[in-house]
Scaffold this motif. Structure first.
Motif, PDB file in Angstrom:
ATOM      1  N   ASP A  75      45.745  33.328  49.228  1.00 60.96           N
ATOM      2  CA  ASP A  75      46.509  33.747  48.053  1.00 60.96           C
ATOM      3  C   ASP A  75      45.358  33.643  46.900  1.00 60.96           C
ATOM      4  O   ASP A  75      45.307  34.490  46.190  1.00 60.96           O
ATOM      5  CB  ASP A  75      47.834  33.002  47.500  1.00 60.96           C
ATOM      6  CG  ASP A  75      48.763  33.384  48.547  1.00 60.96           C
ATOM      7  OD1 ASP A  75      48.687  34.177  49.098  1.00 60.96           O
ATOM      8  OD2 ASP A  75      49.805  32.288  48.361  1.00 60.96           O
ATOM      9  N   LYS A  76      44.880  32.638  46.777  1.00 62.34           N
ATOM     10  CA  LYS A  76      43.512  32.352  46.115  1.00 62.34           C
ATOM     11  C   LYS A  76      42.563  33.459  45.997  1.00 62.34           C
ATOM     12  O   LYS A  76      42.179  33.891  44.952  1.00 62.34           O
ATOM     13  CB  LYS A  76      42.916  30.976  45.939  1.00 62.34           C
ATOM     14  CG  LYS A  76      41.698  30.779  44.916  1.00 62.34           C
ATOM     15  CD  LYS A  76      41.002  29.644  45.127  1.00 62.34           C
ATOM     16  CE  LYS A  76      40.022  29.711  46.612  1.00 62.34           C
ATOM     17  NZ  LYS A  76      38.976  29.889  46.460  1.00 62.34           N
ATOM     18  N   ASP A  77      42.102  33.664  47.226  1.00 65.70           N
ATOM     19  CA  ASP A  77      41.093  34.806  47.493  1.00 65.70           C
ATOM     20  C   ASP A  77      41.651  36.212  46.905  1.00 65.70           C
ATOM     21  O   ASP A  77      40.948  36.939  46.328  1.00 65.70           O
ATOM     22  CB  ASP A  77      40.858  34.887  48.755  1.00 65.70           C
ATOM     23  CG  ASP A  77      39.834  33.685  49.495  1.00 65.70           C
ATOM     24  OD1 ASP A  77      39.272  32.985  48.384  1.00 65.70           O
ATOM     25  OD2 ASP A  77      39.881  33.386  50.651  1.00 65.70           O
ATOM     26  N   GLN A  78      42.918  36.578  47.129  1.00 66.02           N
ATOM     27  CA  GLN A  78      43.435  37.806  46.638  1.00 66.02           C
ATOM     28  C   GLN A  78      43.502  37.896  45.404  1.00 66.02           C
ATOM     29  O   GLN A  78      43.217  38.852  44.621  1.00 66.02           O
ATOM     30  CB  GLN A  78      44.731  38.061  47.379  1.00 66.02           C
ATOM     31  CG  GLN A  78      45.558  39.211  47.076  1.00 66.02           C
ATOM     32  CD  GLN A  78      44.640  40.369  47.611  1.00 66.02           C
ATOM     33  OE1 GLN A  78      44.430  40.374  48.785  1.00 66.02           O
ATOM     34  NE2 GLN A  78      44.482  41.324  46.941  1.00 66.02           N
ATOM     35  N   ALA A  79      43.983  36.661  44.673  1.00 67.19           N
ATOM     36  CA  ALA A  79      43.919  36.564  43.132  1.00 67.19           C
ATOM     37  C   ALA A  79      42.699  36.800  42.527  1.00 67.19           C
ATOM     38  O   ALA A  79      42.350  37.467  41.622  1.00 67.19           O
ATOM     39  CB  ALA A  79      44.608  35.254  42.728  1.00 67.19           C
ATOM     40  N   GLU A  80      41.627  36.155  43.161  1.00 67.04           N
ATOM     41  CA  GLU A  80      40.111  36.421  42.745  1.00 67.04           C
ATOM     42  C   GLU A  80      39.656  37.970  42.776  1.00 67.04           C
ATOM     43  O   GLU A  80      39.023  38.539  41.814  1.00 67.04           O
ATOM     44  CB  GLU A  80      39.256  35.343  43.221  1.00 67.04           C
ATOM     45  CG  GLU A  80      39.528  34.083  43.148  1.00 67.04           C
ATOM     46  CD  GLU A  80      38.474  32.850  43.943  1.00 67.04           C
ATOM     47  OE1 GLU A  80      38.104  33.459  44.725  1.00 67.04           O
ATOM     48  OE2 GLU A  80      38.362  31.931  43.322  1.00 67.04           O
ATOM     49  N   GLN A  81      39.948  38.553  43.959  1.00 63.46           N
ATOM     50  CA  GLN A  81      39.875  39.846  44.266  1.00 63.46           C
ATOM     51  C   GLN A  81      40.415  40.650  43.276  1.00 63.46           C
ATOM     52  O   GLN A  81      39.817  41.707  42.675  1.00 63.46           O
ATOM     53  CB  GLN A  81      40.145  40.357  45.426  1.00 63.46           C
ATOM     54  CG  GLN A  81      39.048  39.774  46.591  1.00 63.46           C
ATOM     55  CD  GLN A  81      39.743  40.104  48.030  1.00 63.46           C
ATOM     56  OE1 GLN A  81      40.690  40.703  48.139  1.00 63.46           O
ATOM     57  NE2 GLN A  81      39.024  39.898  49.036  1.00 63.46           N
ATOM     58  N   CYS A 125      39.002  42.909  35.942  1.00 67.43           N
ATOM     59  CA  CYS A 125      37.577  42.775  35.146  1.00 67.43           C
ATOM     60  C   CYS A 125      36.767  44.051  35.013  1.00 67.43           C
ATOM     61  O   CYS A 125      36.368  44.359  34.135  1.00 67.43           O
ATOM     62  CB  CYS A 125      36.795  41.535  35.372  1.00 67.43           C
ATOM     63  SG  CYS A 125      37.743  39.877  34.903  1.00 67.43           S
ATOM     64  N   LYS A 126      36.678  44.368  36.332  1.00 68.19           N
ATOM     65  CA  LYS A 126      35.637  45.561  36.368  1.00 68.19           C
ATOM     66  C   LYS A 126      36.317  46.852  35.883  1.00 68.19           C
ATOM     67  O   LYS A 126      35.655  47.663  35.239  1.00 68.19           O
ATOM     68  CB  LYS A 126      35.637  45.782  37.985  1.00 68.19           C
ATOM     69  CG  LYS A 126      34.503  46.905  38.317  1.00 68.19           C
ATOM     70  CD  LYS A 126      34.305  47.271  39.760  1.00 68.19           C
ATOM     71  CE  LYS A 126      33.225  48.336  40.102  1.00 68.19           C
ATOM     72  NZ  LYS A 126      33.595  49.653  39.328  1.00 68.19           N
ATOM     73  N   ALA A 127      37.658  46.961  36.081  1.00 70.38           N
ATOM     74  CA  ALA A 127      38.374  48.154  35.329  1.00 70.38           C
ATOM     75  C   ALA A 127      38.362  47.990  34.107  1.00 70.38           C
ATOM     76  O   ALA A 127      38.239  48.894  33.379  1.00 70.38           O
ATOM     77  CB  ALA A 127      40.000  48.199  35.856  1.00 70.38           C
ATOM     78  N   LEU A 128      38.370  46.930  33.386  1.00 64.47           N
ATOM     79  CA  LEU A 128      38.371  46.606  32.093  1.00 64.47           C
ATOM     80  C   LEU A 128      37.009  46.980  31.486  1.00 64.47           C
ATOM     81  O   LEU A 128      36.755  47.704  30.340  1.00 64.47           O
ATOM     82  CB  LEU A 128      38.741  45.194  31.583  1.00 64.47           C
ATOM     83  CG  LEU A 128      40.349  44.895  31.598  1.00 64.47           C
ATOM     84  CD1 LEU A 128      40.209  43.421  31.427  1.00 64.47           C
ATOM     85  CD2 LEU A 128      40.891  45.650  30.563  1.00 64.47           C
ATOM     86  N   VAL A 129      36.100  46.619  32.028  1.00 60.35           N
ATOM     87  CA  VAL A 129      34.705  46.514  31.904  1.00 60.35           C
ATOM     88  C   VAL A 129      34.307  48.579  31.782  1.00 60.35           C
ATOM     89  O   VAL A 129      33.688  48.952  31.097  1.00 60.35           O
ATOM     90  CB  VAL A 129      33.747  45.947  32.681  1.00 60.35           C
ATOM     91  CG1 VAL A 129      32.305  46.594  32.549  1.00 60.35           C
ATOM     92  CG2 VAL A 129      33.567  44.476  32.418  1.00 60.35           C
TER      93      VAL A 129
END
Length: 160
Positions: A65-71, A77-81
């Motif tokens: 779950d943590k890995d998925q949340a990080e992804q 973040c990439k989409a926002l950038v």
């Protein structure tokens, strides 16, 4: 006395036999208690192993779950950038377009101003010519008027 001796021997043999049986029973009881204790400990170990497996499974699930949340976070973040870059690019393009529009308007305004100056100069020239023509006409009429008066034509022109 011999009978007593035999009886004492028999009793001693019975006592020894009973002691051995009691000892065997006590050993079996001890073994049974030890086995029960060992079984209880084995059950507790099995329960603890199951808890450890469940905890490991939960940890694994939490890590996934943590890995998925990080992804997801990285993607966001990439989409926002990317959106910020795209927005900045649009703003820059709009600024360039507005500058081009402003330059075009300035060019057209300068051309219109020059045309206006040319027209004003032409109007001034025409007004000067009109004034010159009016003055020339007034002089011509004055000369005609003197000529007519001088030759007696003023009354003839009046009666026409």
């Amino acid at each position: 006395q011999e009978a007593h001796q035999r009886e004492i021997s028999a009793l001693r043999a019975d006592l020894e036999k009973t002691r051995k049986e009691n000892k065997a029973i006590e050993e079996r009881a001890a073994l049974s208690y030890g086995a029960q204790k060992q079984q209880a400990l084995q059950n507790e170990i099995d329960n603890l192993r199951q808890e450890v497996r469940r905890a490991r499974d939960e940890i694994k699930s939490c890590n996934e779950d943590k890995d998925q949340a990080e992804q997801d976070l990285e993607s966001t973040c990439k989409a926002l950038v990317d959106a910020g870059k795209e927005c900045e690019e649009r703003i820059q393009n709009a600024i360039v377009q507005e500058r081009m529009n402003a330059k075009d308007i300035e060019t057209r305004l300068e051309a219109a101003s020059l045309r206006e100056k040319d027209l004003v100069a032409e109007i001034d020239d025409l007004l000067c010519k009109k004034n010159e023509i009016a003055a020339s006409l007034a002089r011509s009429e004055e000369r005609n008027s003197w000529y007519e008066e001088g030759h007696g034509l003023a009354d003839a022109v009046r009666y026409q």
